[in-house]
Write an enzyme that holds these catalytic residues in place. Sequence first.
Site, PDB file in Angstrom:
ATOM      1  N   GLY A 156       0.817  -1.206   0.000  1.00 39.61           N
ATOM      2  CA  GLY A 156       0.000   0.000   0.000  1.00 39.61           C
ATOM      3  C   GLY A 156       0.856   1.263   0.000  1.00 39.61           C
ATOM      4  O   GLY A 156       1.774   1.394   0.811  1.00 39.61           O
TER       5      GLY A 156
ATOM      6  N   LEU B 284      -0.673   0.514   6.933  1.00 38.89           N
ATOM      7  CA  LEU B 284      -0.175   1.200   5.735  1.00 38.89           C
ATOM      8  C   LEU B 284       1.183   1.867   5.914  1.00 38.89           C
ATOM      9  O   LEU B 284       1.427   2.968   5.407  1.00 38.89           O
ATOM     10  CB  LEU B 284      -1.190   2.252   5.265  1.00 38.89           C
ATOM     11  CG  LEU B 284      -2.559   1.723   4.896  1.00 38.89           C
ATOM     12  CD1 LEU B 284      -3.518   2.862   4.595  1.00 38.89           C
ATOM     13  CD2 LEU B 284      -2.477   0.777   3.698  1.00 38.89           C
TER      14      LEU B 284
ATOM     15  N   ASN C 201      -7.204   0.962  -2.676  1.00 40.20           N
ATOM     16  CA  ASN C 201      -7.648   0.351  -1.419  1.00 40.20           C
ATOM     17  C   ASN C 201      -8.598   1.332  -0.746  1.00 40.20           C
ATOM     18  O   ASN C 201      -8.162   2.334  -0.190  1.00 40.20           O
ATOM     19  CB  ASN C 201      -6.417   0.075  -0.545  1.00 40.20           C
ATOM     20  CG  ASN C 201      -6.781  -0.425   0.827  1.00 40.20           C
ATOM     21  OD1 ASN C 201      -7.940  -0.729   1.090  1.00 40.20           O
ATOM     22  ND2 ASN C 201      -5.795  -0.518   1.695  1.00 40.20           N
TER      23      ASN C 201
ATOM     24  N   CYS D 215      -9.431   2.029   3.884  1.00 35.09           N
ATOM     25  CA  CYS D 215      -8.651   2.664   4.949  1.00 35.09           C
ATOM     26  C   CYS D 215      -9.399   3.891   5.487  1.00 35.09           C
ATOM     27  O   CYS D 215     -10.282   4.432   4.851  1.00 35.09           O
ATOM     28  CB  CYS D 215      -7.246   2.983   4.474  1.00 35.09           C
ATOM     29  SG  CYS D 215      -7.104   4.485   3.590  1.00 35.09           S
TER      30      CYS D 215
ATOM     31  N   LYS E 282     -10.385  -2.097  -4.953  1.00 36.31           N
ATOM     32  CA  LYS E 282     -10.405  -3.224  -4.015  1.00 36.31           C
ATOM     33  C   LYS E 282     -11.467  -3.008  -2.951  1.00 36.31           C
ATOM     34  O   LYS E 282     -11.454  -2.001  -2.236  1.00 36.31           O
ATOM     35  CB  LYS E 282      -9.027  -3.383  -3.381  1.00 36.31           C
ATOM     36  CG  LYS E 282      -8.917  -4.599  -2.496  1.00 36.31           C
ATOM     37  CD  LYS E 282      -7.470  -4.851  -2.163  1.00 36.31           C
ATOM     38  CE  LYS E 282      -7.286  -6.039  -1.269  1.00 36.31           C
ATOM     39  NZ  LYS E 282      -5.857  -6.252  -0.962  1.00 36.31           N
TER      40      LYS E 282
ATOM     41  N   ASN F 287     -10.696  -7.554   0.704  1.00 30.34           N
ATOM     42  CA  ASN F 287      -9.696  -7.098   1.661  1.00 30.34           C
ATOM     43  C   ASN F 287      -9.957  -7.878   2.958  1.00 30.34           C
ATOM     44  O   ASN F 287     -10.818  -8.758   2.999  1.00 30.34           O
ATOM     45  CB  ASN F 287      -9.832  -5.583   1.868  1.00 30.34           C
ATOM     46  CG  ASN F 287      -8.478  -4.959   2.213  1.00 30.34           C
ATOM     47  OD1 ASN F 287      -7.731  -5.510   3.017  1.00 30.34           O
ATOM     48  ND2 ASN F 287      -8.184  -3.832   1.613  1.00 30.34           N
TER      49      ASN F 287
ATOM     50  N   THR G 243      -1.678 -13.964   2.212  1.00 35.85           N
ATOM     51  CA  THR G 243      -1.058 -14.566   3.391  1.00 35.85           C
ATOM     52  C   THR G 243      -0.245 -15.827   3.065  1.00 35.85           C
ATOM     53  O   THR G 243       0.777 -16.089   3.711  1.00 35.85           O
ATOM     54  CB  THR G 243      -2.168 -14.870   4.428  1.00 35.85           C
ATOM     55  OG1 THR G 243      -2.845 -13.641   4.707  1.00 35.85           O
ATOM     56  CG2 THR G 243      -1.616 -15.431   5.710  1.00 35.85           C
TER      57      THR G 243
HETATM   58  C1  LIG Z   1       0.314  -8.001   6.560  1.00 35.58           C
HETATM   59  C2  LIG Z   1      -0.756  -7.586   5.579  1.00 35.58           C
HETATM   60  C3  LIG Z   1      -0.703  -6.323   5.003  1.00 35.58           C
HETATM   61  C4  LIG Z   1      -1.680  -5.924   4.084  1.00 35.58           C
HETATM   62  N1  LIG Z   1      -1.602  -4.683   3.501  1.00 35.58           N
HETATM   63  C5  LIG Z   1      -2.515  -4.323   2.561  1.00 35.58           C
HETATM   64  C6  LIG Z   1      -2.407  -3.069   1.880  1.00 35.58           C
HETATM   65  O1  LIG Z   1      -1.484  -2.281   2.091  1.00 35.58           O
HETATM   66  N2  LIG Z   1      -3.378  -2.760   0.974  1.00 35.58           N
HETATM   67  C7  LIG Z   1      -4.418  -3.607   0.686  1.00 35.58           C
HETATM   68  O2  LIG Z   1      -5.265  -3.279  -0.150  1.00 35.58           O
HETATM   69  N3  LIG Z   1      -4.517  -4.809   1.291  1.00 35.58           N
HETATM   70  C8  LIG Z   1      -3.604  -5.176   2.220  1.00 35.58           C
HETATM   71  N4  LIG Z   1      -3.703  -6.405   2.827  1.00 35.58           N
HETATM   72  C9  LIG Z   1      -4.825  -7.307   2.473  1.00 35.58           C
HETATM   73  C10 LIG Z   1      -4.398  -8.360   1.452  1.00 35.58           C
HETATM   74  O3  LIG Z   1      -3.924  -7.765   0.261  1.00 35.58           O
HETATM   75  C11 LIG Z   1      -5.557  -9.317   1.123  1.00 35.58           C
HETATM   76  O4  LIG Z   1      -6.654  -8.571   0.641  1.00 35.58           O
HETATM   77  C12 LIG Z   1      -6.025 -10.122   2.323  1.00 35.58           C
HETATM   78  O5  LIG Z   1      -4.931 -10.521   3.115  1.00 35.58           O
HETATM   79  C13 LIG Z   1      -6.842 -11.350   1.928  1.00 35.58           C
HETATM   80  O6  LIG Z   1      -6.097 -12.236   1.131  1.00 35.58           O
HETATM   81  P1  LIG Z   1      -5.303 -13.516   1.742  1.00 35.58           P
HETATM   82  O7  LIG Z   1      -6.275 -14.250   2.615  1.00 35.58           O
HETATM   83  O8  LIG Z   1      -4.837 -14.281   0.543  1.00 35.58           O
HETATM   84  O9  LIG Z   1      -4.176 -12.948   2.548  1.00 35.58           O
HETATM   85  C14 LIG Z   1      -2.739  -6.812   3.763  1.00 35.58           C
HETATM   86  C15 LIG Z   1      -2.781  -8.088   4.345  1.00 35.58           C
HETATM   87  C16 LIG Z   1      -1.810  -8.487   5.236  1.00 35.58           C
HETATM   88  C17 LIG Z   1      -1.884  -9.879   5.830  1.00 35.58           C
END
Ligand SMILES: Cc1cc2nc3c(=O)[nH]c(=O)nc-3n(C[C@H](O)[C@H](O)[C@H](O)COP(=O)(O)O)c2cc1C
Length: 302
Positions: A46, A73, A127, A130, A165, A192, A266
């Site tokens: 992000g 972020l 995104n 936020c 998103k 998200n 993840t």
């Molecule tokens: C540590 C971490 C940081 C994240 N940072 C962002 C971000 O900066 N912007 C965003 O849109 N989503 C962010 N996400 C959300 C992920 O991109 C994703 O939407 C969410 O983890 C679900 O997918 P997953 O189950 O495959 O992880 C973050 C997730 C994690 C675990």
Amino acid sequence: MARLDVKIKDLCLKNPVMTASGTFGYGLEFQDFVPLDGIGGIIVKGTTLKPRQGNDYPRMAETPQGMLNCVGLQNKGVDYFAEHIYPQLKDIDTNWIVNVSGSSPEDYAECAARIAQLEKVPAIELNISCPNVHDGGMAFGVTCAGAESVVKAVRERYHKTLIVKLSPNVTDITEIARAVEAAGADSVSLINTLMGTAIDIEKRRRVLSIGTGGLSGPCVKPVALRMVYQVARAVKIPVIGLGGISSATDALEFLMAGATAIEIGTANFLDPAVTIKVRDGINEWLDRHGVDSVQEIIGCVE
Ligand SMILES: Cc1cc2nc3c(=O)[nH]c(=O)nc-3n(C[C@H](O)[C@H](O)[C@H](O)COP(=O)(O)O)c2cc1C
């Protein structure tokens, strides 16, 4: 070998597998473990107009089949990205997509306009989950009006592929999806993280510094898949599916539900090469079933 290429407006992906923002850094951190040019698209962490510190520690907690995070972020801002990170990425043959966050529609639009200058970034992902500081902490992504205001402001200044998103923390995600489509989004990605909490029973307090965090990982997959299925039927623009994907079987479920491409989040923490394994697993399934192109299975489930 089946055809794996897909298109999201003007964004041409060599295969439908991308990395999810915040879980793959700037990609460079992973290059010793996985060939970056084998991934369809890399959505970098992000990025905001101004640098952000993120939240205090602890900001991660493990849960059964998933994790909670409240990183908040943390990043050095868009100008740092353009000056120091982009030059290291631009010659690697994949699609570099910047995930953009902001505190106001103008903030998002200015950040997007600066990224538009970067030739090798063909798309951004907004995104909209936020906090909206203008409205006292409400998230843009949970009301149609909030979501529209950001997309409209960005659309005026950003003319490449615009992915929005969506937050799953809403009553009806299809309403928000329709609103951002009407406001000019080229694609929606979902989901998200889901809001959650964890409690340390010895300390008798919540684990994360700000109390709550975003839940991700395999535990969220059924919710994400349901939402992708619903949204794919509610909008005409391509849907990108994510949430708990860690295998080719998971990815195929999202594609069959109606996703044109998928993102893996993840699961990268457990296996840095998971994207390539998922890509190869999709190909293997297509070959085994005599399907010539991944596009043939998108949305095949009634
Ligand atoms: C540590 C971490 C940081 C994240 N940072 C962002 C971000 O900066 N912007 C965003 O849109 N989503 C962010 N996400 C959300 C992920 O991109 C994703 O939407 C969410 O983890 C679900 O997918 P997953 O189950 O495959 O992880 C973050 C997730 C994690 C675990």
